[in-house]
Motif scaffolding. Structure first.
Motif, PDB file in Angstrom:
ATOM      1  N   GLY A 131       6.181  -5.981 -16.427  1.00  0.00           N
ATOM      2  CA  GLY A 131       6.357  -7.423 -16.273  1.00  0.00           C
ATOM      3  C   GLY A 131       5.645  -7.947 -15.047  1.00  0.00           C
ATOM      4  O   GLY A 131       5.013  -9.015 -15.081  1.00  0.00           O
ATOM      5  N   ILE A 132       5.729  -7.206 -13.949  1.00  0.00           N
ATOM      6  CA  ILE A 132       5.053  -7.623 -12.716  1.00  0.00           C
ATOM      7  C   ILE A 132       3.543  -7.588 -12.906  1.00  0.00           C
ATOM      8  O   ILE A 132       2.824  -8.502 -12.459  1.00  0.00           O
ATOM      9  CB  ILE A 132       5.482  -6.710 -11.555  1.00  0.00           C
ATOM     10  N   ALA A 133       3.032  -6.567 -13.595  1.00  0.00           N
ATOM     11  CA  ALA A 133       1.599  -6.458 -13.826  1.00  0.00           C
ATOM     12  C   ALA A 133       1.066  -7.618 -14.668  1.00  0.00           C
ATOM     13  O   ALA A 133      -0.101  -8.005 -14.530  1.00  0.00           O
ATOM     14  CB  ALA A 133       1.277  -5.127 -14.504  1.00  0.00           C
ATOM     15  N   ALA A 134       1.917  -8.170 -15.527  1.00  0.00           N
ATOM     16  CA  ALA A 134       1.500  -9.286 -16.382  1.00  0.00           C
ATOM     17  C   ALA A 134       1.563 -10.629 -15.671  1.00  0.00           C
ATOM     18  O   ALA A 134       1.072 -11.633 -16.193  1.00  0.00           O
ATOM     19  CB  ALA A 134       2.384  -9.329 -17.634  1.00  0.00           C
ATOM     20  N   ALA A 135       2.171 -10.671 -14.478  1.00  0.00           N
ATOM     21  CA  ALA A 135       2.388 -11.927 -13.760  1.00  0.00           C
ATOM     22  C   ALA A 135       1.169 -12.294 -12.918  1.00  0.00           C
ATOM     23  O   ALA A 135       0.510 -11.428 -12.347  1.00  0.00           O
ATOM     24  CB  ALA A 135       3.617 -11.822 -12.877  1.00  0.00           C
TER      25      ALA A 135
END
Length: 259
Positions: free
Chosen positions: A140-144
């Motif tokens: 999720g963080i990588a997609a932000a």
């Protein structure tokens, strides 16, 4: 309400995030076989007070709880996963403990959760649960980042959890955060990419994948707060507060080096 923080507020958010992370790491190291959940709550209170911060939980009274919460940290054990109300229980070897902490420091809140196994016994099922939520959080963080949409984060999180074989409950998920603990936008732990609010630099989000073995159904304890797996299966929950930056996302709830 969706808040966009300015650089001065973002600097405060970094301090709030570091405090939350450092308290959680201290509590993890002290949570051993025989530790009482009420002691963990008292330790959290002492560290929050010493730092000149405020608990986001003591007066927390949302519509879904039997508020106010009245404690300083959420302590969820084994089949409990969210809003675990501290009570008179001593940790046993092999217990899966989730600590969820949110504090307000200098007017800005940060929120984080960690799950870990207490003692020497390390059940494979518990370790797999924790690993799945941590990998989902990282996805999720990588997609932000600026221009990404909330659905991109939800899809990234949900893809990891589903691939690991866990059903996903979408009633509770991540959220915006800033001068208060819970804000818009809601970040579901499953979703479609390309949908929802477009992220902007200065936005803070608390992302929090959580799962239960074999079910997506929750039940509420008699205490009016603690949410458990409907089947009594084990659960896990991982959470970070992140800030959207000009070129990606910054994790705010990382421990101070050396802590």
């Amino acid at each position: 309400m969706i808040e966009i923080l300015n650089p001065a507020e973002l600097a405060k958010a970094r301090r709030s995030g570091a405090l939350v992370a450092d308290i959680l790491q201290s509590l993890k190291s002290r949570s051993t076989v025989g530790t009482n959940l009420l002691d963990i709550d008292r330790w959290a209170q002492a560290m929050i007070t010493l730092a000149g911060a405020e608990s986001c939980y003591v007066d927390y009274a949302p519509s879904f709880g039997r508020g106010p919460f009245g404690h300083y940290i959420c302590t969820a054990v084994n089949d409990a996963v969210l809003h675990g109300l501290p009570h008179d229980y001593k940790l046993a070897d092999g217990d899966l403990l989730t600590l969820d902490l949110a504090v307000l420091l200098d007017g800005i809140a940060a929120d984080s959760a960690i799950s870990f196994v207490v003692g020497d016994s390390k059940p494979a099922e518990s370790l797999a649960l924790i690993d799945a939520t941590e990998r989902a959080l990282a996805a999720g963080i990588a997609a932000a980042g600026p221009g990404a949409r909330i659905g991109d984060l939800s899809h990234a999180i949900g893809s990891v959890l589903s691939a690991a074989g866990y059903p996903i409950n979408e009633d509770f998920g991540g959220h915006g955060i800033g001068s208060t603990m819970h804000q818009d936008p809601h970040v579901s732990n499953a979703g479609r990419p390309g949908r929802g609010y477009r992220l902007r630099p200065g936005l803070l989000l608390a992302l929090e994948p959580w799962v239960m073995v074999g079910t997506a159904e929750l039940i509420t304890d008699a205490d009016g707060w603690t949410l458990r797996s409907a089947t009594g299966s084990r659960t896990a929950h991982s959470e970070h507060t992140i800030a959207i930056t000009d070129d990606g996302a910054e994790i705010l709830t990382l421990p101070t080096p050396g802590e």
